[in-house]
Design an enzyme around this catalytic site. Structure first.
Site, PDB file in Angstrom:
ATOM      1  N   TRP A 113       2.921   6.153 -40.161  1.00 47.59           N
ATOM      2  CA  TRP A 113       2.079   5.565 -39.059  1.00 47.59           C
ATOM      3  C   TRP A 113       2.964   5.417 -37.781  1.00 47.59           C
ATOM      4  CZ3 TRP A 113      -2.485   4.179 -38.605  1.00 47.59           C
ATOM      5  CH2 TRP A 113      -3.016   3.445 -37.458  1.00 47.59           C
ATOM      6  N   SER A 208       2.953  -6.220 -42.241  1.00 50.48           N
ATOM      7  CA  SER A 208       1.970  -6.572 -41.188  1.00 50.48           C
ATOM      8  C   SER A 208       0.833  -7.366 -41.860  1.00 50.48           C
ATOM      9  CB  SER A 208       1.259  -5.438 -40.736  1.00 50.48           C
ATOM     10  OG  SER A 208       0.025  -5.276 -40.364  1.00 50.48           O
ATOM     11  N   HIS A 213      -5.247  -5.804 -44.245  1.00 48.62           N
ATOM     12  CA  HIS A 213      -4.018  -5.874 -45.237  1.00 48.62           C
ATOM     13  C   HIS A 213      -3.988  -6.828 -46.205  1.00 48.62           C
ATOM     14  CE1 HIS A 213      -1.612  -3.118 -42.464  1.00 48.62           C
ATOM     15  NE2 HIS A 213      -2.633  -3.205 -42.021  1.00 48.62           N
TER      16      HIS A 213
HETATM   17  C1  LIG Z   1       2.714   1.430 -42.548  1.00 50.38           C
HETATM   18  C2  LIG Z   1       2.527   0.763 -41.363  1.00 50.38           C
HETATM   19  N1  LIG Z   1       3.384   0.359 -40.593  1.00 50.38           N
HETATM   20  C3  LIG Z   1       3.168  -0.143 -39.188  1.00 50.38           C
HETATM   21  C4  LIG Z   1       1.832  -0.622 -39.058  1.00 50.38           C
HETATM   22  C5  LIG Z   1       1.767  -1.594 -37.813  1.00 50.38           C
HETATM   23  O1  LIG Z   1       1.239  -2.868 -38.223  1.00 50.38           O
HETATM   24  P1  LIG Z   1       0.375  -3.749 -37.179  1.00 50.38           P
HETATM   25  O2  LIG Z   1      -1.054  -3.049 -36.855  1.00 50.38           O
HETATM   26  O3  LIG Z   1       0.271  -5.013 -37.546  1.00 50.38           O
HETATM   27  O4  LIG Z   1       1.074  -3.482 -35.587  1.00 50.38           O
HETATM   28  C6  LIG Z   1       1.074  -0.225 -39.935  1.00 50.38           C
HETATM   29  C7  LIG Z   1      -0.338  -0.956 -39.527  1.00 50.38           C
HETATM   30  O5  LIG Z   1      -1.299  -0.772 -40.231  1.00 50.38           O
HETATM   31  C8  LIG Z   1       1.287   0.546 -41.279  1.00 50.38           C
HETATM   32  O6  LIG Z   1       0.050   0.980 -41.687  1.00 50.38           O
END
Ligand SMILES: Cc1ncc(COP(=O)(O)O)c(C=O)c1O
Length: 415
Positions: A113, A208, A213
């Protein structure tokens, strides 16, 4: 502020009526019915108190989260991305023991991501990408011993859509080499490897609570760590760099002891998150049942012709699913775009698997992240073949299952 029983029941009835009016049997969004009436009422109570900024409810959520997951040090933040940002900047902080310095290299899967990656680059570290395992989409442990990674000082390991690779071996590797391990658990809250929750193996675990989620507070996240020193660093970084809340210095609330961001959550989101968190294990088992029902329905359909492959939970993992990932088998692959357009315009919302092979993204090109033009064949394959649909936290109705069977298997007709 707590609503009286009478007001609570009145609001609950109103919200139920609203839910009934918005439910649509023909739609399969990424998340449906994500919030119960009580989640929403918990949020409304905070609004009514007129104290919505970070305070005691956030602390309570951090405490309950730590008790459940088995971590003494938890900090709630405004997103999973912010949780990654805090771990990245804790790694290079002058107060950190064994801290990293500008230019130090870290391992990260090419199937990642965006904000699993950028915070570490923003902290001055240099990524060395690694390919993933086709069975579980996570870092392929068998590749870490390659000479290419020998100078890496940290691993950012991402647990994708509730799954993981062999986290025990990855932890051993990081211990033997005395390097840092960060577990991006943003997609795997509640997944357990042997007897331990994912996120608790590494120096830092990030979570998250974004929409769809395992739990959601709208926006929100949590970062956990293993010792008081790291906790104090991140506590200051989360809010302006001051030591409010971690020092005995009660007289001066404006004592800036470190560098800082403002990544604080709201008590409003903490209240919703905590309310959801209390239902996590229940939602996990409903999702598990829904997942099994979808697979069974598709595989037992007269129209099943081996169109798809579903990913498997890793050995020793008790997964907490997020989404329902699908790989399209080669015979049907040339119709992928048409098929996804069909699904999305017929009420089934789809998403790519993470950002695909991140090195194909324009931002990777902008920052020349793949100067050596390395290939990451499995990430590439997952990007080409993969997508995911939602996995509801309430039981799937027979009608919705039939609708999924019909629409997902239309790929056969596009052949
Ligand atoms: C693997 C991963 N890391 C980090 C994030 C970032 O999370 P957030 O959307 O809460 O900023 C996501 C978001 O979906 C994710 O899938």
């Amino acid at each position: 502020m707590r609503l009286s029983k009478r007001d609570y029941l009145y609001l609950e009835k109103l919200l139920k009526k609203f839910d009934r009016n918005t439910y649509n049997e023909k739609k399969y969004p990424l998340l449906e019915d994500g919030f119960t009436e009580s989640d929403i009422i918990k949020g409304i109570e905070v609004l009514l108190s007129k104290k919505i900024t970070m305070s005691n409810i956030t602390k309570k959520f951090e405490y309950e989260f730590g008790k459940f997951i088995g971590s003494k040090y938890c900090l709630m933040v405004n997103s999973g991305s912010s949780a990654n940002l805090l771990s990245a900047f804790a790694l290079i902080n002058p107060l950190k023991k064994n801290k990293l310095k500008k230019g130090d290299e870290f391992i990260i899967p090419s199937l990642c991501w965006s904000t699993s990656l950028w915070p570490f680059i923003q902290a001055g570290l240099k990524p060395k990408f690694i390919d993933v395992d086709i069975d579980n989409f996570c870092l392929d442990y068998n590749l870490v011993n390659n000479n290419y990674y020998k100078n890496c000082k940290a691993i950012v390991n991402i647990h994708i859509l509730g799954n993981c690779s062999n986290i025990e071996k990855i932890k051993k590797y990081s211990e033997n080499k005395n390097i840092h391990l960060i577990e991006d658990t943003c997609e795997a809250l509640g997944s357990k490897y042997k007897s331990k929750y994912l996120g608790t193996f590494g120096d830092f675990g990030t979570f998250s609570f974004y929409y769809s989620h395992q739990i959601t507070s709208g926006e929100g996240g949590m970062v956990i760590c293993k010792n008081l020193n790291d906790y104090k660093i991140m506590h200051s970084l989360r809010a302006h760099g001051w030591d409010r809340g971690i020092s005995n210095n009660k007289k001066n609330n404006f004592n800036f002891v470190n560098s800082g961001f403002n990544l604080r959550p709201l008590d409003l989101t903490a209240a919703i998150g905590l309310s959801q968190f209390k239902r996590l294990t229940n939602m996990m088992s409903i999702r598990k049942k829904n997942r099994n029902m979808i697979i069974e329905k598709l595989k037992n359909s007269p129209n099943w012709n081996n169109q798809f492959t579903f990913f498997k939970p890793s050995k020793n993992l008790k997964p907490s699913w997020f989404g329902f990932p699908i790989l399209i088998n080669n015979k049907y692959l040339k119709h992928k775009n048409k098929f996804l357009n069909y699904l999305n315009s017929n009420g089934i919302e789809t998403r790519p698997i993470l950002s695909g092979n991140f090195l194909n993204q324009p931002s990777s090109k902008l920052y020349k992240l793949n100067k050596n033009k390395l290939n990451f064949n499995i990430s590439e394959q997952i990007e080409k073949r993969g997508f995911f649909i939602g996995l509801p936290t309430t039981s799937l109705s027979r009608e919705k299952l039939a609708m999924l069977e019909k629409k997902l298997l239309t790929i056969e007709q596009l052949k």
